[in-house]
Design a protein around this motif. Structure first.
Motif, PDB file in Angstrom:
ATOM      1  N   ARG A  70     -10.194  -5.005   2.156  1.00 31.76           N
ATOM      2  CA  ARG A  70      -9.019  -4.199   1.924  1.00 31.76           C
ATOM      3  C   ARG A  70      -8.675  -3.512   3.245  1.00 31.76           C
ATOM      4  NH1 ARG A  70      -9.381  -0.547  -3.562  1.00 31.76           N
ATOM      5  NH2 ARG A  70      -9.451  -2.468  -5.095  1.00 31.76           N
ATOM      6  N   ASP A  91      -4.491  -0.878   5.526  1.00 31.33           N
ATOM      7  CA  ASP A  91      -3.467  -1.773   4.681  1.00 31.33           C
ATOM      8  C   ASP A  91      -3.676  -1.676   3.234  1.00 31.33           C
ATOM      9  OD1 ASP A  91      -1.733  -1.419   6.630  1.00 31.33           O
ATOM     10  OD2 ASP A  91      -1.735  -3.806   7.336  1.00 31.33           O
ATOM     11  N   GLY A  92      -4.847  -2.447   3.031  1.00 35.03           N
ATOM     12  CA  GLY A  92      -5.003  -2.926   1.544  1.00 35.03           C
ATOM     13  C   GLY A  92      -5.367  -1.454   0.690  1.00 35.03           C
ATOM     14  N   GLN A  93      -6.125  -0.651   1.149  1.00 33.17           N
ATOM     15  CA  GLN A  93      -6.229   0.844   0.480  1.00 33.17           C
ATOM     16  C   GLN A  93      -4.655   1.226   0.111  1.00 33.17           C
ATOM     17  OE1 GLN A  93      -8.781   0.701  -0.917  1.00 33.17           O
ATOM     18  NE2 GLN A  93     -10.664   1.109   0.107  1.00 33.17           N
ATOM     19  N   LEU A  94      -4.002   1.418   1.186  1.00 31.39           N
ATOM     20  CA  LEU A  94      -2.628   2.013   1.141  1.00 31.39           C
ATOM     21  C   LEU A  94      -1.587   1.078  -0.025  1.00 31.39           C
ATOM     22  CD1 LEU A  94      -1.492   2.719   4.523  1.00 31.39           C
ATOM     23  CD2 LEU A  94      -2.768   4.215   2.955  1.00 31.39           C
ATOM     24  N   ALA A  95      -1.920  -0.133  -0.012  1.00 31.51           N
ATOM     25  CA  ALA A  95      -1.076  -1.074  -1.033  1.00 31.51           C
ATOM     26  C   ALA A  95      -1.457  -0.845  -2.218  1.00 31.51           C
ATOM     27  CB  ALA A  95      -1.401  -2.354  -0.556  1.00 31.51           C
ATOM     28  N   TYR A  96      -2.955  -0.757  -2.430  1.00 31.58           N
ATOM     29  CA  TYR A  96      -3.721  -0.465  -3.612  1.00 31.58           C
ATOM     30  C   TYR A  96      -3.422   0.575  -4.644  1.00 31.58           C
ATOM     31  CZ  TYR A  96      -7.245  -0.257  -7.559  1.00 31.58           C
ATOM     32  OH  TYR A  96      -7.878  -0.102  -8.387  1.00 31.58           O
ATOM     33  N   CYS A 112      -0.349   2.394  -3.783  1.00 29.77           N
ATOM     34  CA  CYS A 112       0.858   2.166  -3.984  1.00 29.77           C
ATOM     35  C   CYS A 112       1.280   1.434  -5.228  1.00 29.77           C
ATOM     36  CB  CYS A 112       1.762   1.826  -2.864  1.00 29.77           C
ATOM     37  SG  CYS A 112       3.615   1.793  -3.008  1.00 29.77           S
ATOM     38  N   ASN A 113       0.908   0.183  -5.106  1.00 26.27           N
ATOM     39  CA  ASN A 113       1.049  -0.712  -6.189  1.00 26.27           C
ATOM     40  C   ASN A 113       0.401  -1.025  -7.540  1.00 26.27           C
ATOM     41  OD1 ASN A 113       2.967  -1.670  -4.151  1.00 26.27           O
ATOM     42  ND2 ASN A 113       1.505  -3.037  -3.122  1.00 26.27           N
ATOM     43  N   GLU A 114      -0.940  -0.423  -7.367  1.00 29.48           N
ATOM     44  CA  GLU A 114      -1.517  -0.499  -8.553  1.00 29.48           C
ATOM     45  C   GLU A 114      -1.948   1.160  -9.170  1.00 29.48           C
ATOM     46  OE1 GLU A 114      -3.075  -2.911  -9.643  1.00 29.48           O
ATOM     47  OE2 GLU A 114      -2.279  -4.497  -7.938  1.00 29.48           O
ATOM     48  N   GLU A 150       2.141   6.773   0.644  1.00 35.07           N
ATOM     49  CA  GLU A 150       1.035   6.011   0.439  1.00 35.07           C
ATOM     50  C   GLU A 150      -0.313   6.412   1.283  1.00 35.07           C
ATOM     51  OE1 GLU A 150       3.820   4.709   1.652  1.00 35.07           O
ATOM     52  OE2 GLU A 150       4.482   3.861  -0.505  1.00 35.07           O
ATOM     53  N   TYR A 171      -0.207   2.892  12.461  1.00 29.71           N
ATOM     54  CA  TYR A 171       0.228   4.072  11.666  1.00 29.71           C
ATOM     55  C   TYR A 171       0.579   5.479  12.216  1.00 29.71           C
ATOM     56  CZ  TYR A 171      -2.437   0.688   8.790  1.00 29.71           C
ATOM     57  OH  TYR A 171      -3.010  -0.445   8.247  1.00 29.71           O
TER      58      TYR A 171
END
Length: 374
Positions: A94, A97-102, A104-106, A225, A281
């Motif tokens: 992740r 980026d992947g952790q932030l997206a997780y 936010c989106n999950e 996020e 960031y």
């Protein structure tokens, strides 16, 4: 013992220590009897218990192949996701980026969909909440989002009637797994931190609107996020600083307690450094100052030194790494005598004091950084 026997002994001693501790922890949790306190503590401990499950299965499958059949496929998947949550930004699948997206989106999206927009009277919807905060003595220990992240349960599969029954079934399965290695609910031995906690110090849970809360903490309104993930770091630090050491001498901690504290501290420090080093960031001046203060501390630099990472890896994975001279391993010593090999300027006692000081200083800095702006 020859080299191979010593390596195997370190693995088995580490697993045995963790399993025995989990047995006493579970015993004390049952005796505790406080529903809310037990739940909050269980949420905080979940990723570390999953770590023991995941790593012990990997290490013992070659010795006892039957160990692979002691957990259902679902439990294996959950424990794996839960264990990987401890990597934070070092999660190679992740990354940041992947952790932030997780989040936010999950996680955030699932809770918002479930708890917002349900009131029949539209003007009242501004009072709806989708984030629960849980604190002990005024210090944030977990949130509903943090707990979901660390439990390893896919947010979209969280049951509508609450996570309680689902978790009980999962922890019962973990309990049977640990029981197969000798962990017992009637285990003898010293009390764990649970026996030294007080339900009266557990603050009343506070329900807030996630989008509003995350714009008031850490890096401010522009990065909700990121602030959500930093809140996870803050909760982890408060737990290892103020709760898991209750009733203990921080200079002489049990193997498992020291391990949990060290791994939490290490992963937070490395993640903060990764954030600082990535220009993608946008951090505020305040955030940069706080983050720099955290990672530039002398003790933090020692813990993050690449030459000492194998110490962290042994705690995480049980096995000795090539950098460890087998002749210096001493199973009769705390942490198997590893400390002088990786931190030659310290003995076990002074090393424990240094780590404790780093935990306390890092936690204080995080709580200051993450204070809600009014």
């Amino acid at each position: 013992m020859d080299a191979q026997e010593t390596k195997a002994a370190v693995i088995l001693h580490g697993i045995a220590s963790d399993v025995e501790y989990v047995g006493r922890f579970t015993r004390d949790l049952v005796v505790c009897g406080s529903g809310t306190l037990s739940s909050v503590v269980s949420f905080c401990m979940a990723p570390y218990i999953s770590l023991v499950v995941h790593e012990s299965r990997r290490k013992l499958q070659n010795v006892d192949p039957a160990v692979l059949a002691r957990l259902t496929r679902d439990a294996v998947a959950i424990s794996t996701r839960s264990r990987h949550s401890l990597k934070l930004f070092e999660d190679t699948k992740r990354g940041i980026d992947g952790q932030l997206a997780y989040f936010c989106n999950e996680i955030s999206a699932v809770y918002a969909d479930r708890y917002l927009g349900n009131t029949w009277f539209p003007p009242a919807r501004r009072f709806e909440t989708d984030l629960g905060l849980y604190s002990y003595g005024g210090r944030l220990l977990t949130t509903t989002h943090v707990a979901t992240f660390h439990l390893g349960i896919e947010p979209s599969k969280l049951p509508e009637d609450g996570v309680g029954p689902y978790l009980r079934a999962l922890f019962e399965e973990y309990g049977a797994y640990f029981g197969s290695f000798g962990a017992r609910l009637d285990a003898l031995g010293m009390e764990t931190f649970v026996a030294h906690l007080s339900a009266s110090i557990l603050d009343r849970s506070r329900d807030v609107r996630a989008d509003k809360y995350y714009r008031q903490v850490f890096n401010g309104k522009g990065t909700p996020e990121l602030n959500a993930v930093l809140t996870t770091f803050q909760a982890m630090l408060n737990f290892v600083d103020a709760v898991i050491v209750a009733g203990s001498d921080v200079r002489d901690l049990e193997y498992t307690v020291f391990k949990i504290r060290y791994l939490a501290l290490y992963q937070v420090l490395q993640s903060v450094r990764m954030l600082l080093d990535d220009a993608a960031y946008s951090l505020t001046v305040k955030s940069v100052e706080n983050a720099r203060r955290i990672v530039d501390a002398h003790s933090a630099k020692l813990i993050m030194d690449p030459d000492t990472k194998h110490f962290r890896n042994t705690l995480m994975h049980y096995n000795l790494l090539p950098s460890m001279e087998i002749a210096k391993v001493d199973l009769s010593q705390p942490l198997f005598g590893l400390v002088p090999n990786y931190f030659p300027q310290y003995d076990v006692a002074t090393f424990a004091e240094m780590v404790d000081r780093c935990v306390s200083d890092t936690t204080a800095a995080f709580n200051e950084w993450g204070a809600v702006e009014r």
